[in-house]
Design a protein around this motif. Structure first.
Motif, PDB file in Angstrom:
ATOM      1  N   VAL A   1       0.642  -1.193  -0.157  1.00 20.10           N
ATOM      2  CA  VAL A   1       0.025   0.140  -0.042  1.00 20.10           C
ATOM      3  C   VAL A   1       0.886   1.298  -0.018  1.00 20.10           C
ATOM      4  O   VAL A   1       1.970   1.460   0.689  1.00 20.10           O
ATOM      5  CB  VAL A   1      -1.169   0.031   1.339  1.00 20.10           C
ATOM      6  CG1 VAL A   1      -1.842   1.167   1.263  1.00 20.10           C
ATOM      7  CG2 VAL A   1      -1.627  -1.243   1.200  1.00 20.10           C
ATOM      8  N   VAL A   2       0.554   2.216  -0.834  1.00 19.65           N
ATOM      9  CA  VAL A   2       1.352   3.450  -0.988  1.00 19.65           C
ATOM     10  C   VAL A   2       0.654   4.678  -0.374  1.00 19.65           C
ATOM     11  O   VAL A   2      -0.743   4.890  -0.702  1.00 19.65           O
ATOM     12  CB  VAL A   2       1.415   3.695  -2.461  1.00 19.65           C
ATOM     13  CG1 VAL A   2       2.423   5.035  -2.592  1.00 19.65           C
ATOM     14  CG2 VAL A   2       2.311   2.552  -3.071  1.00 19.65           C
ATOM     15  N   GLY A   3       1.077   5.447   0.686  1.00 23.22           N
ATOM     16  CA  GLY A   3       0.687   6.417   1.187  1.00 23.22           C
ATOM     17  C   GLY A   3      -0.851   6.152   2.102  1.00 23.22           C
ATOM     18  O   GLY A   3      -1.025   5.115   2.481  1.00 23.22           O
ATOM     19  N   ARG A   4      -1.330   7.575   2.538  1.00 25.59           N
ATOM     20  CA  ARG A   4      -2.559   7.219   3.585  1.00 25.59           C
ATOM     21  C   ARG A   4      -4.128   8.024   2.840  1.00 25.59           C
ATOM     22  O   ARG A   4      -3.866   8.669   2.147  1.00 25.59           O
ATOM     23  CB  ARG A   4      -2.190   7.848   4.919  1.00 25.59           C
ATOM     24  CG  ARG A   4      -1.869   9.139   4.691  1.00 25.59           C
ATOM     25  CD  ARG A   4      -1.579   9.932   5.950  1.00 25.59           C
ATOM     26  NE  ARG A   4      -2.648   9.647   7.259  1.00 25.59           N
ATOM     27  CZ  ARG A   4      -2.383  10.490   8.315  1.00 25.59           C
ATOM     28  NH1 ARG A   4      -1.258  11.051   8.789  1.00 25.59           N
ATOM     29  NH2 ARG A   4      -3.464  10.024   9.303  1.00 25.59           N
ATOM     30  N   ILE A   5      -5.196   7.337   3.314  1.00 30.62           N
ATOM     31  CA  ILE A   5      -6.243   8.058   2.729  1.00 30.62           C
ATOM     32  C   ILE A   5      -7.118   8.481   3.778  1.00 30.62           C
ATOM     33  O   ILE A   5      -8.258   9.435   3.393  1.00 30.62           O
ATOM     34  CB  ILE A   5      -7.116   6.959   1.774  1.00 30.62           C
ATOM     35  CG1 ILE A   5      -7.633   5.608   2.823  1.00 30.62           C
ATOM     36  CG2 ILE A   5      -6.500   6.529   0.809  1.00 30.62           C
ATOM     37  CD1 ILE A   5      -8.792   5.002   2.050  1.00 30.62           C
ATOM     38  N   VAL A   6      -6.898   8.262   5.059  1.00 34.86           N
ATOM     39  CA  VAL A   6      -7.394   8.917   6.076  1.00 34.86           C
ATOM     40  C   VAL A   6      -6.617   9.858   6.807  1.00 34.86           C
ATOM     41  O   VAL A   6      -5.554   9.293   7.308  1.00 34.86           O
ATOM     42  CB  VAL A   6      -8.075   8.034   6.998  1.00 34.86           C
ATOM     43  CG1 VAL A   6      -8.845   8.868   8.231  1.00 34.86           C
ATOM     44  CG2 VAL A   6      -9.096   7.112   6.124  1.00 34.86           C
ATOM     45  N   HIS A   7      -6.762  11.289   6.950  1.00 36.99           N
ATOM     46  CA  HIS A   7      -5.562  12.019   7.578  1.00 36.99           C
ATOM     47  C   HIS A   7      -6.279  12.933   8.932  1.00 36.99           C
ATOM     48  O   HIS A   7      -5.607  13.361   9.579  1.00 36.99           O
ATOM     49  CB  HIS A   7      -5.317  13.196   6.574  1.00 36.99           C
ATOM     50  CG  HIS A   7      -4.733  12.851   5.341  1.00 36.99           C
ATOM     51  ND1 HIS A   7      -5.407  12.235   4.068  1.00 36.99           N
ATOM     52  CD2 HIS A   7      -3.219  12.790   4.977  1.00 36.99           C
ATOM     53  CE1 HIS A   7      -4.466  11.700   3.275  1.00 36.99           C
ATOM     54  NE2 HIS A   7      -3.455  12.362   3.784  1.00 36.99           N
ATOM     55  N   ASP A   8      -7.685  12.819   8.934  1.00 33.05           N
ATOM     56  CA  ASP A   8      -8.199  13.494  10.124  1.00 33.05           C
ATOM     57  C   ASP A   8      -9.650  12.817  10.228  1.00 33.05           C
ATOM     58  O   ASP A   8     -10.163  11.930   9.723  1.00 33.05           O
ATOM     59  CB  ASP A   8      -8.126  15.078   9.879  1.00 33.05           C
ATOM     60  CG  ASP A   8      -9.201  15.356   8.538  1.00 33.05           C
ATOM     61  OD1 ASP A   8     -10.016  14.537   8.083  1.00 33.05           O
ATOM     62  OD2 ASP A   8      -8.615  16.161   7.796  1.00 33.05           O
ATOM     63  N   GLU A   9      -9.951  13.205  11.467  1.00 33.45           N
ATOM     64  CA  GLU A   9     -11.636  12.599  12.014  1.00 33.45           C
ATOM     65  C   GLU A   9     -12.462  12.995  11.014  1.00 33.45           C
ATOM     66  O   GLU A   9     -13.384  12.077  10.860  1.00 33.45           O
ATOM     67  CB  GLU A   9     -11.905  13.275  13.288  1.00 33.45           C
ATOM     68  CG  GLU A   9     -12.937  12.542  13.789  1.00 33.45           C
ATOM     69  CD  GLU A   9     -13.149  12.677  15.375  1.00 33.45           C
ATOM     70  OE1 GLU A   9     -14.407  12.589  15.796  1.00 33.45           O
ATOM     71  OE2 GLU A   9     -12.213  13.274  15.923  1.00 33.45           O
ATOM     72  N   GLU A  10     -12.458  14.226  10.227  1.00 35.95           N
ATOM     73  CA  GLU A  10     -13.621  14.367   8.925  1.00 35.95           C
ATOM     74  C   GLU A  10     -13.289  13.445   8.164  1.00 35.95           C
ATOM     75  O   GLU A  10     -14.514  12.859   7.675  1.00 35.95           O
ATOM     76  CB  GLU A  10     -13.455  15.917   8.568  1.00 35.95           C
ATOM     77  CG  GLU A  10     -14.482  15.958   7.656  1.00 35.95           C
ATOM     78  CD  GLU A  10     -14.288  17.651   7.034  1.00 35.95           C
ATOM     79  OE1 GLU A  10     -14.824  17.788   6.150  1.00 35.95           O
ATOM     80  OE2 GLU A  10     -13.336  18.236   7.607  1.00 35.95           O
TER      81      GLU A  10
END
Length: 338
Positions: A89-98
């Protein structure tokens, strides 16, 4: 093929000569003469690969691909694919609570998940002499791929509500994914929760164990079991919460002393491990893997509930002469009467 898996575990535990159960699937690319990319993209090739591995080895069970990118890709993660390595997996897709709140739980069948379920359905028709296990990622390890493996370690402290929210959604998907495998005819799941092995025991008890336990309670029964896998180096310290998940059996990596782990495993519960997959199966020699296998068995086979295995998923390009030497060493140990 439906079978009572509790009986299978009991027979495996009580057998004086136990068949080994390595996590052996990706080296099928060599038997098929194809690339990893071709294997992960075709259910017929996956099923045929499992069949060829089963025909080539006397393993206790057939195990499907431990591809820990499948579930994250369903959520929308980008993956990196190559011809010779397991997808990542590359990178992230969830950065914050929103973004966590907006994250949608995907349907089973999205991305490659339907293909993998179909591969198990086909494999169970080809392999009838032993159980067939599907592979799935564990809840915390899936959440770590959505949030980033490094960042989730910090956010367990700084943003615990967000982590729990992602965990709930990850678990909801995994329950349905495991149910789909169950319906397809799998006898169980090897559930890989390696990122949990990086946590402290307290964090593992909060962020992993309850979700794994919920998944186990939702899908496990006499005919379908969960084998919990964790190859982290903190597993002995968190063994109480790991056992509390209620999985039918456990599988540990080579980052720990397997003999010390066996001291903590209930006598009626099978634990498997832990010959180094990279150092021995992939980069070792027939002589070195023989030595490593015999060392683990000499240290652990005094426990009737121990089953020799690889420490984790055996890499795609692992030499088959090394894999064959592993099976030969297991046979040698039992024939020696130790």
């Amino acid at each position: 093929m439906e079978r009572n898996m509790r009986t299978w575990l009991e027979e495996l535990k009580n057998a004086p000569v136990k068949k080994t159960m390595p996590i052996l699937s990706f080296p099928a690319v060599q038997l098929l003469g194809i690339s990893v990319n071709e294997l992960i993209s075709d259910s017929d090739r996956q099923a045929k690969g499992m069949q060829l591995v089963a025909e080539h080895t006397d393993a206790a069970a057939a195990v499907s691909l431990m591809d820990l990118s499948v579930e994250a890709e369903c959520f929308g993660s980008q993956i990196r694919v190559s011809d010779s390595e397991v997808p990542t997996v590359v990178g992230r897709i969830v950065h914050d609570e929103e973004e966590a709140r907006a994250l949608e739980v995907p349907k089973v069948g999205s991305a490659r998940s339907g293909l993998y379920v179909d591969a198990i359905r086909k494999a169970t028709e080809l392999i009838t002499d032993r159980p067939v296990f599907a592979g799935a990622i564990g809840p915390f390890s899936l959440a770590a791929r959505l949030l980033d493996v490094t960042e989730i370690m910090v956010e367990c402290y700084d943003e615990p509500d967000m982590v729990h929210l992602v965990m709930e959604k990850a678990t909801a998907f995994l329950v349905e994914y495991c149910k789909a495998y169950k319906e397809a005819g799998a006898n169980g799941i090897v559930l890989a929760e390696p990122v949990t092995g990086l946590l402290s025991p307290a964090l593992a008890e909060e962020f992993s164990a309850p979700y794994v336990k919920g998944l186990v309670e939702a899908v496990q029964d006499d005919n379908f079991i969960i084998i919990y896998h964790n190859c982290g180096n903190n597993t002995i310290q968190m063994i109480d919460s790991i056992l509390d998940t209620g999985a039918a059996a456990y599988h540990f990596g080579n980052a720990i002393d397997m003999a010390k782990m066996m001291e903590h495993i209930p006598a009626d519960t099978i634990a498997m491990g832990n010959v180094d997959p990279a150092g021995e199966f992939c980069n070792g020699t027939p002589e070195s893997i023989r030595t490593a296998t015999l060392q683990v068995m000499e240290a652990c086979c005094g426990y009737p509930n121990f089953v020799i295995s690889s420490g984790c998923d055996i890499p795609p390009r692992s030499k088959w002469e090394n894999i064959d030497a592993f099976f030969a060493a297991v046979k040698e140990f039992y024939e020696s009467g130790k």
